[in-house]
Design a protein around this motif. Structure first.
Motif, PDB file in Angstrom:
ATOM      1  N   GLN A 245      32.274  53.009  32.078  1.00  0.00           N
ATOM      2  CA  GLN A 245      31.191  53.366  30.811  1.00  0.00           C
ATOM      3  C   GLN A 245      30.062  53.260  31.815  1.00  0.00           C
ATOM      4  OE1 GLN A 245      34.519  56.038  30.030  1.00  0.00           O
ATOM      5  NE2 GLN A 245      32.292  56.065  28.618  1.00  0.00           N
ATOM      6  N   ARG A 246      29.733  52.016  32.176  1.00  0.00           N
ATOM      7  CA  ARG A 246      28.230  51.989  33.063  1.00  0.00           C
ATOM      8  C   ARG A 246      28.056  52.151  34.325  1.00  0.00           C
ATOM      9  NH1 ARG A 246      29.669  49.369  28.110  1.00  0.00           N
ATOM     10  NH2 ARG A 246      28.168  48.478  26.807  1.00  0.00           N
ATOM     11  N   ARG A 247      29.489  52.796  34.901  1.00  0.00           N
ATOM     12  CA  ARG A 247      30.060  53.143  36.188  1.00  0.00           C
ATOM     13  C   ARG A 247      29.709  51.519  37.217  1.00  0.00           C
ATOM     14  NH1 ARG A 247      32.034  57.050  35.293  1.00  0.00           N
ATOM     15  NH2 ARG A 247      31.169  59.117  35.107  1.00  0.00           N
ATOM     16  N   VAL A 248      29.588  50.230  36.536  1.00  0.00           N
ATOM     17  CA  VAL A 248      29.812  48.905  37.017  1.00  0.00           C
ATOM     18  C   VAL A 248      30.386  49.167  38.417  1.00  0.00           C
ATOM     19  CG1 VAL A 248      29.584  47.006  36.959  1.00  0.00           C
ATOM     20  CG2 VAL A 248      28.689  47.688  35.067  1.00  0.00           C
ATOM     21  N   GLU A 249      30.164  48.784  39.106  1.00  0.00           N
ATOM     22  CA  GLU A 249      31.289  48.490  40.590  1.00  0.00           C
ATOM     23  C   GLU A 249      31.352  46.512  40.820  1.00  0.00           C
ATOM     24  OE1 GLU A 249      29.879  50.985  43.747  1.00  0.00           O
ATOM     25  OE2 GLU A 249      30.025  52.804  42.914  1.00  0.00           O
ATOM     26  N   LYS A 250      30.254  46.075  41.003  1.00  0.00           N
ATOM     27  CA  LYS A 250      30.083  45.019  40.967  1.00  0.00           C
ATOM     28  C   LYS A 250      29.992  43.508  40.044  1.00  0.00           C
ATOM     29  CE  LYS A 250      27.657  47.060  45.126  1.00  0.00           C
ATOM     30  NZ  LYS A 250      28.583  47.142  45.449  1.00  0.00           N
ATOM     31  N   VAL A 251      30.238  42.350  39.773  1.00  0.00           N
ATOM     32  CA  VAL A 251      30.014  41.940  38.889  1.00  0.00           C
ATOM     33  C   VAL A 251      30.164  40.343  39.527  1.00  0.00           C
ATOM     34  CG1 VAL A 251      32.226  41.202  36.976  1.00  0.00           C
ATOM     35  CG2 VAL A 251      32.465  43.226  37.312  1.00  0.00           C
ATOM     36  N   ILE A 252      29.775  39.513  38.862  1.00  0.00           N
ATOM     37  CA  ILE A 252      29.132  38.729  38.356  1.00  0.00           C
ATOM     38  C   ILE A 252      29.982  37.362  37.673  1.00  0.00           C
ATOM     39  CG2 ILE A 252      27.515  36.205  38.981  1.00  0.00           C
ATOM     40  CD1 ILE A 252      25.779  38.421  39.744  1.00  0.00           C
ATOM     41  N   MET A 253      30.634  36.546  37.896  1.00  0.00           N
ATOM     42  CA  MET A 253      31.199  36.198  36.475  1.00  0.00           C
ATOM     43  C   MET A 253      31.155  34.693  36.341  1.00  0.00           C
ATOM     44  SD  MET A 253      35.211  37.322  37.068  1.00  0.00           S
ATOM     45  CE  MET A 253      35.322  36.885  34.367  1.00  0.00           C
ATOM     46  N   ALA A 254      31.342  34.308  35.261  1.00  0.00           N
ATOM     47  CA  ALA A 254      30.854  32.953  34.747  1.00  0.00           C
ATOM     48  C   ALA A 254      31.827  32.257  33.389  1.00  0.00           C
ATOM     49  CB  ALA A 254      29.300  32.702  34.581  1.00  0.00           C
ATOM     50  N   GLY A 255      32.269  31.343  32.977  1.00  0.00           N
ATOM     51  CA  GLY A 255      32.947  30.915  31.507  1.00  0.00           C
ATOM     52  C   GLY A 255      33.185  29.568  31.750  1.00  0.00           C
ATOM     53  N   PRO A 256      33.970  29.174  30.702  1.00  0.00           N
ATOM     54  CA  PRO A 256      34.036  27.875  30.519  1.00  0.00           C
ATOM     55  C   PRO A 256      35.831  28.142  30.835  1.00  0.00           C
ATOM     56  CG  PRO A 256      34.166  28.508  28.478  1.00  0.00           C
ATOM     57  CD  PRO A 256      33.231  29.020  29.100  1.00  0.00           C
ATOM     58  N   VAL A 257      36.623  27.986  30.693  1.00  0.00           N
ATOM     59  CA  VAL A 257      38.080  27.933  31.234  1.00  0.00           C
ATOM     60  C   VAL A 257      38.655  28.339  32.672  1.00  0.00           C
ATOM     61  CG1 VAL A 257      40.135  27.540  30.427  1.00  0.00           C
ATOM     62  CG2 VAL A 257      38.621  27.654  28.954  1.00  0.00           C
ATOM     63  N   GLY A 258      38.324  27.711  33.635  1.00  0.00           N
ATOM     64  CA  GLY A 258      37.951  28.926  34.826  1.00  0.00           C
ATOM     65  C   GLY A 258      39.309  29.074  35.414  1.00  0.00           C
ATOM     66  N   ASN A 259      39.816  28.506  34.957  1.00  0.00           N
ATOM     67  CA  ASN A 259      41.662  28.408  35.498  1.00  0.00           C
ATOM     68  C   ASN A 259      42.630  28.591  34.463  1.00  0.00           C
ATOM     69  OD1 ASN A 259      41.979  26.276  34.360  1.00  0.00           O
ATOM     70  ND2 ASN A 259      44.272  26.042  34.655  1.00  0.00           N
ATOM     71  N   LEU A 260      42.096  29.643  34.083  1.00  0.00           N
ATOM     72  CA  LEU A 260      42.838  30.268  32.811  1.00  0.00           C
ATOM     73  C   LEU A 260      42.223  31.736  32.457  1.00  0.00           C
ATOM     74  CD1 LEU A 260      43.992  27.375  30.506  1.00  0.00           C
ATOM     75  CD2 LEU A 260      45.424  28.803  31.836  1.00  0.00           C
ATOM     76  N   CYS A 261      41.291  32.315  31.372  1.00  0.00           N
ATOM     77  CA  CYS A 261      41.149  33.159  31.023  1.00  0.00           C
ATOM     78  C   CYS A 261      40.170  33.385  32.468  1.00  0.00           C
ATOM     79  CB  CYS A 261      40.442  32.974  30.223  1.00  0.00           C
ATOM     80  SG  CYS A 261      41.596  32.852  28.402  1.00  0.00           S
ATOM     81  N   LEU A 262      39.014  33.096  32.749  1.00  0.00           N
ATOM     82  CA  LEU A 262      38.405  32.959  33.146  1.00  0.00           C
ATOM     83  C   LEU A 262      39.103  33.791  35.478  1.00  0.00           C
ATOM     84  CD1 LEU A 262      35.298  33.670  33.683  1.00  0.00           C
ATOM     85  CD2 LEU A 262      35.026  31.989  35.070  1.00  0.00           C
ATOM     86  N   GLU A 263      39.924  33.124  35.545  1.00  0.00           N
ATOM     87  CA  GLU A 263      40.573  33.662  36.422  1.00  0.00           C
ATOM     88  C   GLU A 263      41.250  34.562  36.556  1.00  0.00           C
ATOM     89  OE1 GLU A 263      44.102  31.799  39.962  1.00  0.00           O
ATOM     90  OE2 GLU A 263      43.067  30.255  39.273  1.00  0.00           O
ATOM     91  N   ASN A 264      42.525  35.197  35.303  1.00  0.00           N
ATOM     92  CA  ASN A 264      42.649  35.738  35.085  1.00  0.00           C
ATOM     93  C   ASN A 264      41.932  37.119  35.066  1.00  0.00           C
ATOM     94  OD1 ASN A 264      46.343  35.959  34.005  1.00  0.00           O
ATOM     95  ND2 ASN A 264      44.672  33.696  34.279  1.00  0.00           N
ATOM     96  N   HIS A 265      40.619  36.898  34.296  1.00  0.00           N
ATOM     97  CA  HIS A 265      40.080  38.273  34.102  1.00  0.00           C
ATOM     98  C   HIS A 265      39.533  38.467  36.050  1.00  0.00           C
ATOM     99  CE1 HIS A 265      39.783  37.490  29.552  1.00  0.00           C
ATOM    100  NE2 HIS A 265      38.386  38.353  29.871  1.00  0.00           N
ATOM    101  N   MET A 266      39.002  37.852  35.924  1.00  0.00           N
ATOM    102  CA  MET A 266      39.163  38.038  37.934  1.00  0.00           C
ATOM    103  C   MET A 266      39.780  39.327  37.972  1.00  0.00           C
ATOM    104  SD  MET A 266      38.140  35.377  41.010  1.00  0.00           S
ATOM    105  CE  MET A 266      39.742  35.276  41.274  1.00  0.00           C
ATOM    106  N   ARG A 267      41.647  38.220  38.233  1.00  0.00           N
ATOM    107  CA  ARG A 267      41.932  39.270  39.463  1.00  0.00           C
ATOM    108  C   ARG A 267      42.598  40.942  38.487  1.00  0.00           C
ATOM    109  NH1 ARG A 267      46.221  35.926  42.091  1.00  0.00           N
ATOM    110  NH2 ARG A 267      46.335  33.563  41.080  1.00  0.00           N
ATOM    111  N   ASP A 268      42.647  40.770  37.111  1.00  0.00           N
ATOM    112  CA  ASP A 268      42.680  41.980  36.550  1.00  0.00           C
ATOM    113  C   ASP A 268      41.566  42.792  37.326  1.00  0.00           C
ATOM    114  OD1 ASP A 268      44.865  40.991  35.197  1.00  0.00           O
ATOM    115  OD2 ASP A 268      43.211  41.239  33.219  1.00  0.00           O
ATOM    116  N   LEU A 269      40.185  42.468  37.078  1.00  0.00           N
ATOM    117  CA  LEU A 269      38.917  43.095  37.749  1.00  0.00           C
ATOM    118  C   LEU A 269      38.819  43.856  38.972  1.00  0.00           C
ATOM    119  CD1 LEU A 269      36.267  41.639  36.032  1.00  0.00           C
ATOM    120  CD2 LEU A 269      36.533  43.457  34.893  1.00  0.00           C
ATOM    121  N   ILE A 270      39.660  42.649  39.821  1.00  0.00           N
ATOM    122  CA  ILE A 270      39.724  43.304  41.564  1.00  0.00           C
ATOM    123  C   ILE A 270      40.964  44.147  41.404  1.00  0.00           C
ATOM    124  CG2 ILE A 270      40.506  41.824  43.615  1.00  0.00           C
ATOM    125  CD1 ILE A 270      38.870  39.613  42.983  1.00  0.00           C
ATOM    126  N   GLU A 271      41.816  43.968  40.535  1.00  0.00           N
ATOM    127  CA  GLU A 271      43.136  45.301  40.987  1.00  0.00           C
ATOM    128  C   GLU A 271      42.082  45.922  40.834  1.00  0.00           C
ATOM    129  OE1 GLU A 271      46.162  44.602  41.972  1.00  0.00           O
ATOM    130  OE2 GLU A 271      45.572  42.139  42.893  1.00  0.00           O
TER     131      GLU A 271
END
Length: 232
Positions: A154-180
């Motif tokens: 809705q914001r027409r965002v195309e590029k994302v910078i990501m950070a967060g405390p649980v790198g191998n679980l929630c953050l990695e899954n969020h990253m995979r979803d966004l890239i897909e």
């Protein structure tokens, strides 16, 4: 045979209209010493100054007019009705005596303030400023169970910078979803933590996967410099 993967960081060029800082799990449960998950990642949080680095990213994004979107993690009493098999980490966390990122109800804040589900005090001025988008909660590891992707689209965002405390679980899954879903994603390696188990170091595992999958892998210093350098 092994392959060496290197990122040409210049390939991901930021611009204010189409870039967002996306954070996951900026909550007491993960980032303060009273949190139930904190002690699983405490060593890496301290080693990399993760809390301070996340704050630097948010502060820089705010000062330079970038979107900031946060994906929190909440469970409600009704979620205890789940009977389908859960993965080991979810089964452990949901079964804790005081719950995990637990809230009484989506419309009831009784017991919420200073709970594991609440934001750490130092982050409230950023996350509750009326400009940050705090999405609906993700119920597992993925952002497919909340509205993060819709908020970005809705914001027409195309590029994302990501950070967060649980790198191998929630953050990695969020990253995979966004890239897909077609987004470019840069992970900030020292604004991320993870724990260990008998199989090894989850932080290293996350970094290996980020190197394979993400469009860029930056330090906080690099991300801050890139955010500051964007003119429009």
């Amino acid at each position: 045979m092994s392959f060496t993967f290197t990122h040409n960081n210049e390939e991901m060029v930021l611009d204010k209209k189409h870039t967002a800082l996306v954070l996951a799990d900026i909550q007491n449960e993960f980032l303060t010493d009273k949190g139930s998950y904190y002690h699983l990642i405490e060593d890496k949080l301290k080693e990399l100054n993760v809390v301070e680095n996340i704050e630097r990213l948010i502060k820089t994004a705010k000062e330079n007019d970038f979107y900031v979107i946060h994906s929190p993690h909440y469970y409600y009493p009704s979620d205890l009705q789940w009977i389908a098999p859960r993965n080991p980490i979810t089964d452990y966390l949901v079964g804790l005596p005081n719950g995990f990122v637990f809230r009484k109800d989506p419309l009831d804040l009784e017991g919420f303030i200073n709970s594991g589900a609440d934001y750490p005090e130092q982050f409230k001025k950023y996350l509750m400023d009326g400009k940050t988008s705090n999405t609906s909660p993700h119920k597992g590891l993925s952002c497919l169970s909340n509205d993060l992707i819709k908020q970005l689209r809705q914001r027409r965002v195309e590029k994302v910078i990501m950070a967060g405390p649980v790198g191998n679980l929630c953050l990695e899954n969020h990253m995979r979803d966004l890239i897909e879903a077609g987004f470019e994603v840069a992970m900030v390696r020292d604004a991320i933590a993870a724990g260990k188990n008998e199989e090894g170091d989850a932080y290293t595992a996350a970094m290996v996967n980020f190197r394979y999958i993400a469009n860029a892998l930056w330090t906080t210093d690099e991300a801050v410099d890139k955010l500051k350098a964007v003119v429009a």
